[in-house]
Structures are given as structure tokens and as C-alpha cells.
Write a protein that holds these residues in place. Sequence first.
Motif, PDB file in Angstrom:
ATOM      1  N   SER A   1      39.024  37.205  38.464  1.00  0.00           N
ATOM      2  CA  SER A   1      37.791  36.778  39.318  1.00  0.00           C
ATOM      3  C   SER A   1      36.521  37.624  39.082  1.00  0.00           C
TER       4      SER A   1
ATOM      5  N   THR B   1      38.429  42.977  42.290  1.00  0.00           N
ATOM      6  CA  THR B   1      39.878  42.992  42.768  1.00  0.00           C
ATOM      7  C   THR B   1      39.995  43.399  43.970  1.00  0.00           C
TER       8      THR B   1
ATOM      9  N   HIS C   1      45.135  38.392  44.165  1.00  0.00           N
ATOM     10  CA  HIS C   1      44.022  39.326  43.483  1.00  0.00           C
ATOM     11  C   HIS C   1      44.095  40.849  43.747  1.00  0.00           C
TER      12      HIS C   1
END
Length: 144
Positions: free
Chosen positions: A10, A84, A139
Motif C-alpha cells: 500500500s 503499514t 496490512h
Amino acid sequence: MQTFKDQYPSHTDITVAGADMDALLHVNNVVYLRYFEIARIDFLNKINLFDTITPSGIGPVISENNVRYKRPVTFPDTLTVGVTISDIKTDRFVMNYTVFSHAQNAITTTGTSKVVMFDFTTGQKALITEPLLSALTTHAQPNN
């Protein structure tokens, strides 16, 4: 660069604007909070959090931000902000940001935001819903 993106699935690319500079011709320290916000909103959109929020519902609010400046960034540059998740609790979690400069080929800044789920109707903290918890866990950094 590819190694960074692999480490941070991400991530969000941000173009440094000339207006981001301060009198000493590097990115002003407060601009990094905007960069973090851009990456945070992008992350929350990617996990569809905003599909479940209404103005009278439950949503995320920031209770604390932290920034660590490692290297100055100057215009022109493109930054990639990796995100994260850690420290997931029943009503809060931490977003971790790592900023990578394309011009310097290096990490320039790190930071965190403590995010608390908030019920805008009652004005109280709220629990993280199961769909959000699953997305955050995906994540999460190892060991969190």
C-alpha cells in the motif's frame, strides 16, 4: 524503488510542489502531515472504509501524529509514501508511514498516526467493525 514498493504494497506517489518549500528551500516540516494525510486517505479508500461512513456514523479520527525527519527533500521530486498498520486494538490502530524520495533514492521521513474510531452521533469512541479489522490485519506489520 521496486524493492520499496514490494515492501509497502500500500503506497501512494506524491509530487512535491514548489509551494511545499519553506524559506530554506526544502519541504516545510508541516507539509509532511499533509503527505501523510494523502497517503492515509488513499489507503482508507483502497480498503473501502469510506463506503461505510456517513456523517452521523462511525469513522476514523486522528488522536496523535509523529514525524521523524531523516533527510531534507527539495523541489523537484516525487515521493512514494508506504503505509503499514500496527498496534491494532478494539477501538484504535496505528498507521506507519515511510517516505521514499525518487530523486535521492532513499528514505527521507518516517511517521505515525494513531487512529481512533469515533461515533459522531454519540461523541464517543467506537469499536472497529469486523470488515475494517480484517482489512487492517491484511496490512499489519508482522508481529502486530
